[in-house]
Design an enzyme around this catalytic site. Structure first.
Site, mmCIF file in Angstrom:
data_model
loop_
_atom_site.group_PDB
_atom_site.id
_atom_site.type_symbol
_atom_site.label_atom_id
_atom_site.label_comp_id
_atom_site.label_asym_id
_atom_site.label_seq_id
_atom_site.Cartn_x
_atom_site.Cartn_y
_atom_site.Cartn_z
ATOM 1 N N GLY A 154 0.799 -1.237 0.000
ATOM 2 C CA GLY A 154 0.000 0.000 0.000
ATOM 3 C C GLY A 154 0.824 1.275 0.000
ATOM 4 O O GLY A 154 0.325 2.325 0.406
ATOM 5 N N ASP A 182 -7.435 0.242 -0.230
ATOM 6 C CA ASP A 182 -6.123 0.551 0.354
ATOM 7 C C ASP A 182 -6.105 1.957 0.959
ATOM 8 O O ASP A 182 -5.647 2.151 2.089
ATOM 9 C CB ASP A 182 -5.020 0.433 -0.716
ATOM 10 C CG ASP A 182 -4.794 -1.011 -1.145
ATOM 11 O OD1 ASP A 182 -5.577 -1.882 -0.738
ATOM 12 O OD2 ASP A 182 -3.828 -1.262 -1.883
#
Ligand code: MEV
Length: 312
Positions: A105, A149
């Protein structure tokens, strides 16, 4: 005036890729962070400094004309200047200890921290506004993002996410250690998500049935999390890996790492887009050292993480 924000890295415990197609996913943040510092400049330029490169441009240049990896940050700067009706210059400095392009991420955490840091120079945005801007910025390089995310990097902790319902924090007392093995094979999330879209276009029915299977796995995992049942959660993560293998997002190296981690952990799978990146093994103190040791014998970078509840 200087404004600093930090945002955490994330792992997807269950549901990556399928979440893009409407299935729920379960994610958590971990203790690796990106820090973004922003300050105003006297001249009307936007300067971006990061490991991905540097950019210095005028406000009149459109976002589309810019260096791809840095596009999201230019988008954020322009939107914030527009919102606060000003045209001062801005310098954005991104420092990160999240490995890039390996499913943790990094890009989302950078977008979230940059949206908070740049807006913080001029005023205060709510977390919802920051999240919206971060997702919009990420879409300049990755159109099909589910938003999962950026959501977890904003709010932190353990959460369930779907494109329809958005984010829901999971108030669980579950405690685990994740052994994370970075294969050091980098990937482009955008490309892998397109690959899965192609799979879906070619095998519509099979894909639909895999989505249904994933839904059942996630439902059971939510119960396992509520009951603090690590063996069941791990087993479900391994079942999820079988579905990820079927949609073609695993590499030979990832298969070896998943198999290695599965031998001693409660369950293992890739995390994030796949096609490279990281594998996670679910452990507690009874099987952590053994899982870490066997992964360290493979050609990968390993570390141990717990859930980080701090968010942005
Ligand atoms: C990437 O970390 C997760 C994917 O499901 C893409 C997304 O949800 O935007 C592959």
């Amino acid at each position: 005036m200087k404004s600093i924000a930090t945002a955490p890295a994330k792992v997807i415990l269950l549901g990556e890729h399928f979440v893009v197609h409407g299935v729920r996913a379960i994610l958590c943040t971990i203790d690796k962070r990106v820090t973004v510092s922003s300050r105003t400049l006297d001249d009307n330029i936007i300067k971006i400094k990061s490991k991905l490169g540097n950019l210095s441009t005028t406000l009149s240049k459109s976002v589309d004309e810019q260096n791809i990896p840095l596009k999201p940050f230019l988008h954020i700067a322009k939107k914030i200047l527009e919102k606060f009706s000003t045209s001062v210059g801005i310098e954005i400095d991104i420092k990160s200890d999240i490995p890039i392009g390996v499913g943790l991420g990094s890009s989302s955490a950078c977008c979230v921290a940059a949206a908070a840091s740049v807006s913080g120079i001029f005023g205060k945005l709510t977390r919802e506004e920051i999240l919206k801007l971060a997702i919009e910025a990420e879409r300049t390089i990755f159109q099909k993002t589910s938003g999962a995310d950026c959501s977890v990097c904003t709010y932190g902790g353990l959460m369930e996410y779907s494109t329809e319902q958005g984010y829901r924090a999971l108030n669980s007392k579950i405690d685990f250690n994740l052994v994370i093995a970075n294969s050091k094979e980098t990937h482009s999330t955008n490309q892998i998500v397109h690959k899965v879209q192609n799979f879906k276009d070619r095998h519509e029915e099979i894909f639909l049935s895999l989505c249904n299977e994933e839904n059942v796995i996630v439902e059971k995992a939510l119960t396992a999390i509520k009951e603090n049942d690590l063996p069941t959660l791990g087993k479900l993560m391994s079942e999820n890996q079988v579905l990820l293998d079927k949609i073609g997002v695993t590499t030979e190296k990832l298969k070896v790492l998943v198999k290695t981690a599965s031998n001693t952990s409660y369950g293992a799978k890739i995390t994030g887009a796949g096609g490279g990146g990281c594998v996670i093994g679910l452990t507690d103190r009874t099987n952590l050292e053994q899982t870490l040791g066997s992964l360290e014998d493979q050609d990968c970078e390993c570390f141990v993480s717990k859930i980080d509840y701090n968010g942005l």
